[in-house]
Scaffold this motif. Structure first.
Motif, PDB file in Angstrom:
ATOM      1  N   UNK A   1       0.819  -1.211   0.000  1.00  0.00           N
ATOM      2  CA  UNK A   1       0.000   0.000   0.000  1.00  0.00           C
ATOM      3  C   UNK A   1       0.852   1.261   0.000  1.00  0.00           C
ATOM      4  N   UNK A   2       2.025   1.195   0.645  1.00  0.00           N
ATOM      5  CA  UNK A   2       2.908   2.357   0.677  1.00  0.00           C
ATOM      6  C   UNK A   2       3.669   2.545  -0.622  1.00  0.00           C
ATOM      7  N   UNK A   3       4.232   1.466  -1.168  1.00  0.00           N
ATOM      8  CA  UNK A   3       5.184   1.610  -2.253  1.00  0.00           C
ATOM      9  C   UNK A   3       4.585   1.512  -3.660  1.00  0.00           C
ATOM     10  N   UNK A   4       3.543   0.727  -3.838  1.00  0.00           N
ATOM     11  CA  UNK A   4       3.069   0.507  -5.209  1.00  0.00           C
ATOM     12  C   UNK A   4       2.554   1.793  -5.872  1.00  0.00           C
ATOM     13  N   UNK A   5       1.732   2.596  -5.225  1.00  0.00           N
ATOM     14  CA  UNK A   5       1.279   3.822  -5.909  1.00  0.00           C
ATOM     15  C   UNK A   5       2.435   4.737  -6.302  1.00  0.00           C
ATOM     16  N   UNK A   6       3.388   4.908  -5.395  1.00  0.00           N
ATOM     17  CA  UNK A   6       4.517   5.802  -5.662  1.00  0.00           C
ATOM     18  C   UNK A   6       5.413   5.260  -6.768  1.00  0.00           C
ATOM     19  N   UNK A   7       5.783   3.980  -6.685  1.00  0.00           N
ATOM     20  CA  UNK A   7       6.673   3.400  -7.687  1.00  0.00           C
ATOM     21  C   UNK A   7       6.013   3.342  -9.054  1.00  0.00           C
ATOM     22  N   UNK A   8       4.726   3.036  -9.094  1.00  0.00           N
ATOM     23  CA  UNK A   8       4.032   2.988 -10.379  1.00  0.00           C
ATOM     24  C   UNK A   8       3.894   4.381 -10.989  1.00  0.00           C
ATOM     25  N   UNK A   9       3.726   5.384 -10.146  1.00  0.00           N
ATOM     26  CA  UNK A   9       3.697   6.756 -10.651  1.00  0.00           C
ATOM     27  C   UNK A   9       5.035   7.112 -11.283  1.00  0.00           C
ATOM     28  N   UNK A  10       6.131   6.719 -10.635  1.00  0.00           N
ATOM     29  CA  UNK A  10       7.452   6.981 -11.187  1.00  0.00           C
ATOM     30  C   UNK A  10       7.671   6.193 -12.480  1.00  0.00           C
ATOM     31  N   UNK A  11       7.166   4.976 -12.535  1.00  0.00           N
ATOM     32  CA  UNK A  11       7.305   4.164 -13.735  1.00  0.00           C
ATOM     33  C   UNK A  11       6.607   4.830 -14.922  1.00  0.00           C
ATOM     34  N   UNK A  12       5.404   5.357 -14.698  1.00  0.00           N
ATOM     35  CA  UNK A  12       4.684   6.051 -15.769  1.00  0.00           C
ATOM     36  C   UNK A  12       5.408   7.335 -16.175  1.00  0.00           C
ATOM     37  N   UNK A  13       5.959   8.053 -15.193  1.00  0.00           N
ATOM     38  CA  UNK A  13       6.692   9.288 -15.497  1.00  0.00           C
ATOM     39  C   UNK A  13       7.945   8.990 -16.309  1.00  0.00           C
TER      40      UNK A  13
ATOM     41  N   UNK B   1      11.720  28.158 -12.068  1.00  0.00           N
ATOM     42  CA  UNK B   1      11.189  27.889 -10.728  1.00  0.00           C
ATOM     43  C   UNK B   1      10.103  26.819 -10.784  1.00  0.00           C
ATOM     44  N   UNK B   2       9.235  26.878 -11.808  1.00  0.00           N
ATOM     45  CA  UNK B   2       8.171  25.885 -11.947  1.00  0.00           C
ATOM     46  C   UNK B   2       8.753  24.524 -12.277  1.00  0.00           C
ATOM     47  N   UNK B   3       9.743  24.492 -13.168  1.00  0.00           N
ATOM     48  CA  UNK B   3      10.370  23.215 -13.528  1.00  0.00           C
ATOM     49  C   UNK B   3      11.032  22.570 -12.319  1.00  0.00           C
ATOM     50  N   UNK B   4      11.705  23.381 -11.505  1.00  0.00           N
ATOM     51  CA  UNK B   4      12.357  22.860 -10.305  1.00  0.00           C
ATOM     52  C   UNK B   4      11.330  22.304  -9.327  1.00  0.00           C
ATOM     53  N   UNK B   5      10.215  23.007  -9.160  1.00  0.00           N
ATOM     54  CA  UNK B   5       9.173  22.556  -8.245  1.00  0.00           C
ATOM     55  C   UNK B   5       8.553  21.235  -8.719  1.00  0.00           C
ATOM     56  N   UNK B   6       8.362  21.097 -10.036  1.00  0.00           N
ATOM     57  CA  UNK B   6       7.789  19.865 -10.572  1.00  0.00           C
ATOM     58  C   UNK B   6       8.735  18.690 -10.364  1.00  0.00           C
ATOM     59  N   UNK B   7      10.026  18.897 -10.596  1.00  0.00           N
ATOM     60  CA  UNK B   7      11.000  17.832 -10.379  1.00  0.00           C
ATOM     61  C   UNK B   7      11.078  17.448  -8.909  1.00  0.00           C
ATOM     62  N   UNK B   8      11.057  18.434  -8.036  1.00  0.00           N
ATOM     63  CA  UNK B   8      11.127  18.165  -6.604  1.00  0.00           C
ATOM     64  C   UNK B   8       9.920  17.330  -6.166  1.00  0.00           C
ATOM     65  N   UNK B   9       8.745  17.651  -6.694  1.00  0.00           N
ATOM     66  CA  UNK B   9       7.548  16.880  -6.340  1.00  0.00           C
ATOM     67  C   UNK B   9       7.626  15.463  -6.862  1.00  0.00           C
ATOM     68  N   UNK B  10       8.208  15.295  -8.054  1.00  0.00           N
ATOM     69  CA  UNK B  10       8.314  13.956  -8.651  1.00  0.00           C
ATOM     70  C   UNK B  10       9.275  13.080  -7.869  1.00  0.00           C
ATOM     71  N   UNK B  11      10.400  13.643  -7.430  1.00  0.00           N
ATOM     72  CA  UNK B  11      11.460  12.850  -6.812  1.00  0.00           C
ATOM     73  C   UNK B  11      11.364  12.798  -5.289  1.00  0.00           C
ATOM     74  N   UNK B  12      10.361  13.445  -4.718  1.00  0.00           N
ATOM     75  CA  UNK B  12      10.267  13.457  -3.261  1.00  0.00           C
ATOM     76  C   UNK B  12      10.037  12.043  -2.753  1.00  0.00           C
ATOM     77  N   UNK B  13      10.882  11.609  -1.814  1.00  0.00           N
ATOM     78  CA  UNK B  13      10.722  10.268  -1.226  1.00  0.00           C
ATOM     79  C   UNK B  13       9.423  10.200  -0.459  1.00  0.00           C
ATOM     80  N   UNK B  14       8.783   9.029  -0.535  1.00  0.00           N
ATOM     81  CA  UNK B  14       7.517   8.838   0.168  1.00  0.00           C
ATOM     82  C   UNK B  14       7.796   8.386   1.607  1.00  0.00           C
TER      83      UNK B  14
END
Length: 235
Positions: free
Chosen positions: A182-194, A222-235
């Protein structure tokens, strides 16, 4: 049991026999490492070059104080080449790029160049666990390398498994593994799609690539940096 047997996981195939397995992306990567050449300009470190004529890419990153890691990405030839053929193909493809590109490839011994015919999971798994068995890393969420997140996601899997299993009694293991899923699958699958979206984006050619480059330049940093930070933020 922790199944961390990689992208071609046999346990994954046994646990989920109805899953379509791997799918080639149609891309080929070469990767190499070598001592840092003397006099190399610092502004070339951590750089990536993309050619919109045929969607090829070359990246370069420092490793420690005195070594360099490089990679190339291009369309997979109709007949998958052996390592020597792949090296010759890349040297020919990038002959008119920045001279450093071919110099680094030529300076890397053929035996030290890894050829990867890029594949990914055809679709996300329905679960990372089956009873008392948990999948980890590429066995669970094999993705293209375009975001550099394959190994990072495996580390996050391992950290989550450790948290959920520490102190667990044998009778609690199956339930704790469900918490891991429940913790890892949503996050990892989101990264896989990205990662798949990024692979398709960087491999565009012609007018589509020109439009991509124009739009990317228009995004505020600034927007690009914020988007990358949100994508790579550890869960």
């Amino acid at each position: 049991m922790i199944a961390a047997d990689g992208i071609s996981s046999k346990l994954r195939a046994q646990l989920f026999p109805g899953h379509p397995g791997l799918r080639r992306t149609g891309r080929m990567d070469l990767r190499g490492m070598l001592p840092r050449p003397a006099g190399l300009a610092p502004d070339l470190f951590t750089s990536q070059l993309v050619d919109r004529r045929y969607g090829a890419m070359f990246g370069l990153f420092p490793v420690g104080e005195d070594r360099l890691y490089w990679f190339s990405d291009s369309v997979l030839p109709a007949t998958p080449p052996d390592p020597n053929e792949a090296r010759r193909h890349m040297l020919s493809l990038m002959a008119d790029w920045h001279p450093l590109v071919t110099a680094l490839i030529e300076a890397t011994p053929p035996d030290d160049i890894y050829v990867d015919l890029i594949a990914r999971l055809a679709e996300p798994l329905p679960s990372f666990v089956a009873g008392r068995i948990a999948l980890l890393g590429d066995a669970a969420h094999a993705m293209p390398p375009d975001l550099g997140q394959g190994a990072s996601q495996a580390f996050e899997d391992a950290a989550a498994l450790s948290r959920h299993l520490t102190g667990a009694e044998p009778a609690d293991v199956a339930g704790q593994l469900l918490h891991y899923d429940a913790e890892r699958r949503p996050s990892a699958n989101r990264m896989m799609r990205a990662a798949l979206r990024q692979s398709r984006l960087t491999s565009q050619t012609g007018v589509a690539a020109l439009l991509r480059d124009t739009l990317l330049r228009a995004i505020p940093s600034r927007l690009a940096t914020r988007q990358l930070a949100a994508l790579w933020r550890a869960q």
